[in-house]
Enzyme design. Structure first.
Site, PDB file in Angstrom:
ATOM      1  N   TYR A 104       4.341 -23.039   0.218  1.00 23.96           N
ATOM      2  CA  TYR A 104       4.135 -21.858   0.586  1.00 23.96           C
ATOM      3  C   TYR A 104       3.010 -21.231  -0.310  1.00 23.96           C
ATOM      4  CZ  TYR A 104       7.434 -21.182   4.122  1.00 23.96           C
ATOM      5  OH  TYR A 104       8.274 -21.222   5.259  1.00 23.96           O
TER       6      TYR A 104
ATOM      7  N   PHE B 210       7.216 -10.874  -1.059  1.00 24.02           N
ATOM      8  CA  PHE B 210       8.194 -11.487  -0.389  1.00 24.02           C
ATOM      9  C   PHE B 210       8.519 -13.108  -0.910  1.00 24.02           C
ATOM     10  CE2 PHE B 210       4.901 -11.926   2.651  1.00 24.02           C
ATOM     11  CZ  PHE B 210       4.661 -13.501   2.965  1.00 24.02           C
TER      12      PHE B 210
ATOM     13  N   ARG C 230       3.292 -23.156  18.011  1.00 24.55           N
ATOM     14  CA  ARG C 230       3.494 -21.794  17.620  1.00 24.55           C
ATOM     15  C   ARG C 230       3.749 -20.754  18.626  1.00 24.55           C
ATOM     16  NH1 ARG C 230       2.642 -20.408  11.790  1.00 24.55           N
ATOM     17  NH2 ARG C 230       1.245 -18.620  12.445  1.00 24.55           N
TER      18      ARG C 230
ATOM     19  N   THR D  83       6.254 -14.253  13.899  1.00 22.92           N
ATOM     20  CA  THR D  83       6.649 -14.733  12.863  1.00 22.92           C
ATOM     21  C   THR D  83       8.101 -13.766  12.377  1.00 22.92           C
ATOM     22  OG1 THR D  83       4.468 -14.957  11.706  1.00 22.92           O
ATOM     23  CG2 THR D  83       6.484 -14.642  10.003  1.00 22.92           C
TER      24      THR D  83
ATOM     25  N   ARG E 246      12.210 -18.459  18.206  1.00 19.95           N
ATOM     26  CA  ARG E 246      12.726 -17.072  17.167  1.00 19.95           C
ATOM     27  C   ARG E 246      13.122 -16.137  18.130  1.00 19.95           C
ATOM     28  NH1 ARG E 246       7.085 -17.745  13.331  1.00 19.95           N
ATOM     29  NH2 ARG E 246       8.134 -19.070  11.774  1.00 19.95           N
TER      30      ARG E 246
ATOM     31  N   HIS F 126       9.727 -23.341  10.627  1.00 26.22           N
ATOM     32  CA  HIS F 126       8.129 -23.248  10.298  1.00 26.22           C
ATOM     33  C   HIS F 126       7.316 -24.035  11.108  1.00 26.22           C
ATOM     34  CE1 HIS F 126       4.405 -23.550   7.779  1.00 26.22           C
ATOM     35  NE2 HIS F 126       4.708 -24.882   8.039  1.00 26.22           N
TER      36      HIS F 126
ATOM     37  N   GLU G 226       0.177 -29.660   4.619  1.00 25.30           N
ATOM     38  CA  GLU G 226       1.553 -29.709   4.589  1.00 25.30           C
ATOM     39  C   GLU G 226       2.232 -31.270   4.807  1.00 25.30           C
ATOM     40  OE1 GLU G 226       2.313 -26.760   7.631  1.00 25.30           O
ATOM     41  OE2 GLU G 226       1.521 -25.185   6.388  1.00 25.30           O
TER      42      GLU G 226
HETATM   43  P1  RTP Z   1       5.801 -20.171   8.797  1.00 25.14           P
HETATM   44  O1  RTP Z   1       4.733 -20.361   7.924  1.00 25.14           O
HETATM   45  O2  RTP Z   1       6.980 -20.169   8.410  1.00 25.14           O
HETATM   46  O3  RTP Z   1       5.810 -20.993   9.999  1.00 25.14           O
HETATM   47  O4  RTP Z   1       5.721 -18.583   9.337  1.00 25.14           O
HETATM   48  P2  RTP Z   1       4.361 -17.839   9.949  1.00 25.14           P
HETATM   49  O5  RTP Z   1       3.320 -18.964   9.557  1.00 25.14           O
HETATM   50  O6  RTP Z   1       4.710 -17.331  11.266  1.00 25.14           O
HETATM   51  O7  RTP Z   1       4.120 -16.723   8.878  1.00 25.14           O
HETATM   52  P3  RTP Z   1       3.733 -16.658   7.314  1.00 25.14           P
HETATM   53  O8  RTP Z   1       2.819 -15.665   7.214  1.00 25.14           O
HETATM   54  O9  RTP Z   1       3.032 -17.909   6.862  1.00 25.14           O
HETATM   55  O10 RTP Z   1       4.985 -16.553   6.429  1.00 25.14           O
HETATM   56  C1  RTP Z   1       5.919 -17.502   5.939  1.00 25.14           C
HETATM   57  C2  RTP Z   1       7.058 -17.023   5.938  1.00 25.14           C
HETATM   58  O11 RTP Z   1       7.416 -15.983   5.089  1.00 25.14           O
HETATM   59  C3  RTP Z   1       8.330 -15.104   5.347  1.00 25.14           C
HETATM   60  N1  RTP Z   1       7.862 -13.790   5.454  1.00 25.14           N
HETATM   61  N2  RTP Z   1       8.453 -12.834   5.055  1.00 25.14           N
HETATM   62  N3  RTP Z   1       9.427 -10.188   4.343  1.00 25.14           N
HETATM   63  C4  RTP Z   1       8.108 -10.384   4.924  1.00 25.14           C
HETATM   64  O12 RTP Z   1       7.239  -9.330   5.041  1.00 25.14           O
HETATM   65  C5  RTP Z   1       7.648 -11.619   5.076  1.00 25.14           C
HETATM   66  N4  RTP Z   1       6.595 -11.927   5.589  1.00 25.14           N
HETATM   67  C6  RTP Z   1       6.568 -13.506   5.931  1.00 25.14           C
HETATM   68  C7  RTP Z   1       8.679 -15.637   6.638  1.00 25.14           C
HETATM   69  O13 RTP Z   1       9.880 -16.255   6.684  1.00 25.14           O
HETATM   70  C8  RTP Z   1       7.633 -16.446   7.226  1.00 25.14           C
HETATM   71  O14 RTP Z   1       7.945 -17.437   8.288  1.00 25.14           O
HETATM   72 MG    MG Z   2       2.965 -19.898   7.907  1.00 26.42          MG
END
Ligand code: RTP
Ligand code: MG
Length: 148
Positions: free
Chosen positions: A49, A57, A85, A91, A102, A115, A126
């Site tokens: 990450y 967060f 995706r 998300t 989800r 993820h 990754e």
């Molecule tokens: P991921 O990487 O897990 O596949 O999810 P994503 O691309 O849809 O979202 P991303 O922006 O990369 O965010 C990674 C993970 O961080 C957590 N998150 N929490 N509290 C918040 O505002 C927040 N924003 C993101 C989520 O678990 C997200 O999957």
């Molecule tokens: Mg992501």
């Protein structure tokens, strides 16, 4: 052929959703080429990450992702990054379309069960965190014949 990194997160493992989630990608017609069950170290989580370092967060995200075992997977197929995706949904599970992973199994953005890499470049980065090149299995999936 395109590859992506998918990871079943600790909440989904705890809830017994591994089979259900793997099954969706199998049935879709994608090919599993690597898979392992492991618990991330803090260092791995921070590397995974890295793009979110400094965000409010971030600490909670790392704590959550190392809280229990995950299933790390490499899946291969036509447009697998974008299509997976779509299958995962937004998300924030509250906004994820019904029927998506989800949208079906989660309610909280901080516990969103899966993820998936957001681009082929992210996938490459990754995958290198989780797998050695010798761990990608070469095999034929008959299903590929019905995908043009
Ligand atoms: P991921 O990487 O897990 O596949 O999810 P994503 O691309 O849809 O979202 P991303 O922006 O990369 O965010 C990674 C993970 O961080 C957590 N998150 N929490 N509290 C918040 O505002 C927040 N924003 C993101 C989520 O678990 C997200 O999957
Ligand atoms: Mg992501």
């Amino acid at each position: 052929m395109e590859r992506t990194y998918l990871m079943i997160k600790p909440d989904a493992v705890q809830r017994g959703l591994i089979g259900e989630i793997v099954s969706r990608f199998e049935k879709k017609g994608f090919k599993l080429v690597a898979m392992k069950f492991l618990r991330l170290t803090k260092e791995m989580a921070e590397k995974h990450y890295a793009e979110h370092v400094g965000k409010p967060f971030f600490a909670g995200l790392v704590e959550y992702i190392i809280s229990g075992p995950v299933v790390a997977m490499c899946w291969e197929g036509k447009d697998v990054v974008a299509v997976s995706r779509e299958m995962m949904g937004a998300t924030n599970p509250a906004k994820a379309a019904p029927g998506t992973i989800r949208g079906t199994f989660a309610v909280d953005i901080g516990r969103n069960v899966i993820h998936g890499s957001d681009s082929p470049e992210s996938a490459e980065r990754e995958l290198a965190i989780y797998f050695d090149s010798c761990e990608f299995v070469e095999w034929d999936r008959s299903v590929q014949a019905w995908i043009v």
